[in-house]
Design a protein around this motif. Structure first.
Motif, mmCIF file in Angstrom:
data_model
loop_
_atom_site.group_PDB
_atom_site.id
_atom_site.type_symbol
_atom_site.label_atom_id
_atom_site.label_comp_id
_atom_site.label_asym_id
_atom_site.label_seq_id
_atom_site.Cartn_x
_atom_site.Cartn_y
_atom_site.Cartn_z
ATOM 1 N N ILE A 309 -59.964 62.080 -52.742
ATOM 2 C CA ILE A 309 -60.105 62.729 -51.494
ATOM 3 C C ILE A 309 -61.421 62.431 -50.607
ATOM 4 N N ARG A 310 -60.945 61.604 -49.402
ATOM 5 C CA ARG A 310 -62.251 61.074 -48.839
ATOM 6 C C ARG A 310 -62.509 61.571 -47.277
ATOM 7 N N VAL A 311 -61.320 61.797 -46.677
ATOM 8 C CA VAL A 311 -61.571 62.449 -45.115
ATOM 9 C C VAL A 311 -60.507 63.748 -45.031
ATOM 10 N N GLY A 312 -60.926 64.421 -44.283
ATOM 11 C CA GLY A 312 -60.287 65.820 -43.866
ATOM 12 C C GLY A 312 -60.541 66.617 -42.630
ATOM 13 N N LEU A 313 -59.973 67.835 -42.569
ATOM 14 C CA LEU A 313 -59.996 68.606 -41.398
ATOM 15 C C LEU A 313 -60.114 69.891 -41.998
ATOM 16 N N ASP A 314 -61.090 70.770 -41.249
ATOM 17 C CA ASP A 314 -61.414 72.091 -41.433
ATOM 18 C C ASP A 314 -61.014 72.872 -40.133
ATOM 19 N N ILE A 315 -59.908 73.605 -40.090
ATOM 20 C CA ILE A 315 -59.410 74.345 -38.904
ATOM 21 C C ILE A 315 -60.269 75.526 -39.007
ATOM 22 N N GLY A 316 -60.970 75.788 -37.943
ATOM 23 C CA GLY A 316 -61.664 76.924 -37.624
ATOM 24 C C GLY A 316 -62.806 77.065 -38.600
ATOM 25 N N GLY A 317 -63.499 75.972 -38.673
ATOM 26 C CA GLY A 317 -64.616 75.829 -39.642
ATOM 27 C C GLY A 317 -65.837 76.663 -39.346
ATOM 28 N N GLY A 318 -66.075 77.386 -38.157
ATOM 29 C CA GLY A 318 -67.263 78.365 -37.976
ATOM 30 C C GLY A 318 -68.291 77.405 -37.790
ATOM 31 N N THR A 319 -69.610 77.471 -38.566
ATOM 32 C CA THR A 319 -70.878 76.700 -38.648
ATOM 33 C C THR A 319 -70.699 75.531 -39.244
ATOM 34 N N GLY A 320 -69.615 75.133 -39.933
ATOM 35 C CA GLY A 320 -69.382 73.872 -40.497
ATOM 36 C C GLY A 320 -69.958 73.807 -42.131
ATOM 37 N N THR A 321 -69.897 74.910 -42.827
ATOM 38 C CA THR A 321 -70.427 74.918 -44.240
ATOM 39 C C THR A 321 -69.510 74.142 -45.097
ATOM 40 N N ARG A 364 -50.946 70.505 -31.017
ATOM 41 C CA ARG A 364 -50.692 69.455 -31.927
ATOM 42 C C ARG A 364 -52.006 68.979 -32.395
ATOM 43 N N LEU A 365 -52.230 69.016 -33.641
ATOM 44 C CA LEU A 365 -53.416 68.521 -34.281
ATOM 45 C C LEU A 365 -53.566 67.001 -33.749
ATOM 46 N N PRO A 366 -54.914 66.253 -33.310
ATOM 47 C CA PRO A 366 -55.161 65.166 -32.632
ATOM 48 C C PRO A 366 -55.401 63.945 -33.768
ATOM 49 N N PHE A 367 -54.462 63.777 -34.708
ATOM 50 C CA PHE A 367 -54.456 62.774 -35.839
ATOM 51 C C PHE A 367 -53.252 62.164 -36.193
ATOM 52 N N PHE A 368 -53.419 60.981 -36.662
ATOM 53 C CA PHE A 368 -52.382 59.998 -36.879
ATOM 54 C C PHE A 368 -51.569 60.867 -38.002
ATOM 55 N N ASP A 369 -50.208 60.448 -38.148
ATOM 56 C CA ASP A 369 -49.525 60.969 -39.276
ATOM 57 C C ASP A 369 -49.711 60.283 -40.590
ATOM 58 N N GLY A 370 -50.057 61.022 -41.387
ATOM 59 C CA GLY A 370 -50.121 60.732 -42.928
ATOM 60 C C GLY A 370 -51.663 60.070 -42.923
ATOM 61 N N THR A 371 -52.517 60.632 -42.302
ATOM 62 C CA THR A 371 -53.905 59.990 -42.557
ATOM 63 C C THR A 371 -54.843 60.908 -43.269
ATOM 64 N N LEU A 372 -54.859 62.152 -43.375
ATOM 65 C CA LEU A 372 -55.870 62.945 -44.136
ATOM 66 C C LEU A 372 -55.415 63.313 -45.305
ATOM 67 N N ASP A 373 -56.804 63.194 -46.159
ATOM 68 C CA ASP A 373 -56.494 63.690 -47.730
ATOM 69 C C ASP A 373 -56.385 65.057 -47.945
ATOM 70 N N VAL A 374 -57.282 65.871 -47.086
ATOM 71 C CA VAL A 374 -57.429 67.278 -47.221
ATOM 72 C C VAL A 374 -57.378 68.102 -45.965
ATOM 73 N N VAL A 375 -56.653 69.128 -45.961
ATOM 74 C CA VAL A 375 -56.575 70.236 -44.679
ATOM 75 C C VAL A 375 -57.155 71.469 -45.129
ATOM 76 N N HIS A 376 -58.076 72.172 -44.760
ATOM 77 C CA HIS A 376 -58.643 73.586 -45.075
ATOM 78 C C HIS A 376 -58.524 74.361 -43.950
ATOM 79 N N SER A 377 -58.222 75.651 -44.171
ATOM 80 C CA SER A 377 -58.518 76.776 -43.380
ATOM 81 C C SER A 377 -58.790 78.064 -44.058
ATOM 82 N N ALA A 378 -59.897 78.604 -43.520
ATOM 83 C CA ALA A 378 -60.403 79.926 -44.187
ATOM 84 C C ALA A 378 -60.313 80.951 -43.104
ATOM 85 N N HIS A 379 -59.448 82.112 -43.365
ATOM 86 C CA HIS A 379 -59.666 83.277 -42.606
ATOM 87 C C HIS A 379 -59.181 83.018 -41.155
#
Length: 463
Positions: A309-321, A364-379
């Motif tokens: 798990i090296r690169v990822g995306l946090d959807i609606g991550g607030g202040t980035g914690t 649409r999410l601005p990322f290439f197909d099949g490139t992220l190790d993790v996607v997170h979304s809280a609340h």
């Protein structure tokens, strides 16, 4: 017709009418005005070619005269040496060699002088262009300039499958003509207006990305150097790093204090305390938090082979914690956020993290197909999103995850009836493999409220 035009497939042999290139709302009289219409691309090309031709003519004139003078001098020297008749062949050769050396020095001197003249001409030409005032355009014409289409300098390009360039602007922009006209009313080549709230409003309503503008974005006066990394991950940045104009709070102390004044802060209740890095934020995703819904970040990382798990995306991550916790563990996470009532983007950046200004749920999410190790979304993902939109969002998350990548669905909120009849079927049909799945009551409105959370680790299957 709307602002956006259809994309042509191959270059046409017929001239497109001028009305096809106009944005909706612009009249034909305004587009044909001689005083306001922006110069067409071929006019600009003609102007550049004019300057280039003048330089070439002057250079040719100087070189021609230099060569003529040199030839005449050389001829006179050679004939003068040969006419004496009394010298030997060696004397004659030495005389010619001496004359050639003299001519070479003279030629070098003349070339240097010519080079200096050409440099002055180019410099003066550039200065004259910079001093020219920009053309005065109406907001509609400025919008047309931003949206194009613009003819490509070398005509048809296979990569674009077109002979024109179409800037990417959200199609929903045409539904908000009044706000868009205000956004495009500004001082060309000057400072951009302080209209962040207007830009945010347009983006939230689907006008994303916004048209580009030819003005300089304003920055806060006295902007300080950032706090060095990794200390920056948990440091409150200086107040001078933010332009506070659009916000009710005018410093970070006010934002941090909102944790002790519930209900007086941001539009998102879950983020009222997210600027208080020494408070609740310090405890997020560390340990199980006392319940099955609160996953520990180290436990999640341990669900995959170490270091994968090296690169990822946090959807609606607030202040980035969340991204900060991942950064401490060597994982790079991009945080999508919006400046709703507070400078979230600037705060994330001040922590040494990457903010992405994006209403991710709507597009649409601005990322290439099949490139992220993790996607997170809280609340963020929850019952406020229409089912059809959530369906598209989940498939898009599946798209950007690599095979074996994980989607961490963190506290998805809905009612019990909606969970069984709507949202669980939507989630399950996408095709994720469940690594972990927990449901629990949302009790802030009392035990009798039919409100529930879902937390889950979902894996895109290996192919």
């Amino acid at each position: 017709m709307g602002i956006m035009e259809g994309y042509p497939r191959k270059p046409s042999t017929q001239h497109q009418s001028q009305m096809d290139a106009l944005p909706a709302g612009a009249s034909s009289s305004s587009s044909s005005s001689a005083t306001h219409a922006p110069p067409a691309p071929h006019h600009v090309t003609s102007k550049k070619r004019h300057y280039s031709d003048r330089t070439k003519i002057l250079l040719l004139f100087l070189l021609t005269n230099s060569v003529s003078i040199l030839l005449s001098v050389s001829f006179s020297h050679v004939t003068g040496v040969g006419s004496g008749g009394g010298g030997s062949a060696l004397d004659f050769a030495l005389s010619v060699l001496s004359s050639s050396q003299s001519l070479a020095v003279d030629l070098h001197r003349r070339v240097e002088a010519t080079d200096a003249i050409i440099k002055r001409l180019i410099s003066n030409s550039g200065r004259m262009k910079r001093e020219e005032p920009p053309p005065q355009l109406t907001p509609e014409e400025e919008l047309k300039l931003a949206l194009g289409p613009h003819t490509l300098p070398f005509s048809y390009t296979p990569n674009l499958d077109s002979d024109k360039l179409y800037p990417a602007v959200g199609a929903a922009c045409h539904r908000h003509r009044g706000e868009l006209r205000r956004y495009m009313t500004y001082n060309v080549t000057g400072d951009c207006p302080s209209d962040a709230a207007l830009a945010e409003s347009l983006m939230l309503r689907g006008c994303e990305p916004l048209p580009r503008r030819r003005c300089r974005a304003r920055g806060p006066a006295g902007f300080p150097d950032p706090t060095p990394f990794p200390e920056s991950l948990w440091a409150i940045p200086p107040d001078k790093s933010v332009s506070w104009g659009p916000y009710s709070c005018k410093n970070y102390s006010c934002l941090v204090g909102r944790a002790r004044r519930p209900g007086t802060g941001s539009h998102d209740h879950d983020c009222e305390a997210c600027f208080d890095l020494a408070g609740k934020e310090q405890r997020r995703w560390v340990g199980d938090g006392g319940g099955e819904l609160d996953y520990d970040i180290d436990t999640v990382l341990a669900s995959k082979p170490r270091g994968t798990i090296r690169v990822g995306l946090d959807i609606g991550g607030g202040t980035g914690t969340f991204a900060a916790r991942m950064a401490e563990r060597g994982v790079t996470v991009v945080t999508t956020t919006l400046d709703l009532g507070a400078p979230f983007g600037a705060f994330v950046a001040s922590r040494g993290l990457v903010p992405l200004h994006l209403g991710a749920v709507a597009g649409r999410l601005p990322f290439f197909d099949g490139t992220l190790d993790v996607v997170h979304s809280a609340h963020v993902l929850g019952r406020w999103i229409p089912g059809e939109v959530l369906d598209l969002e989940l498939y898009d998350i599946y798209r950007v995850l690599r095979p074996g990548g994980i989607f961490w669905l963190d506290h998805f909120f809905c009612t019990g009836k909606e969970m069984t009849e709507v949202y669980v079927p939507i989630i399950e049909k996408v095709g994720f493999r469940k690594l972990r799945w927990n449901t629990g009551r949302k009790l802030d409105k009392g035990p009798n409220a039919d409100e529930w959370y879902i937390s889950a680790l979902l894996e895109r299957p290996m192919m």
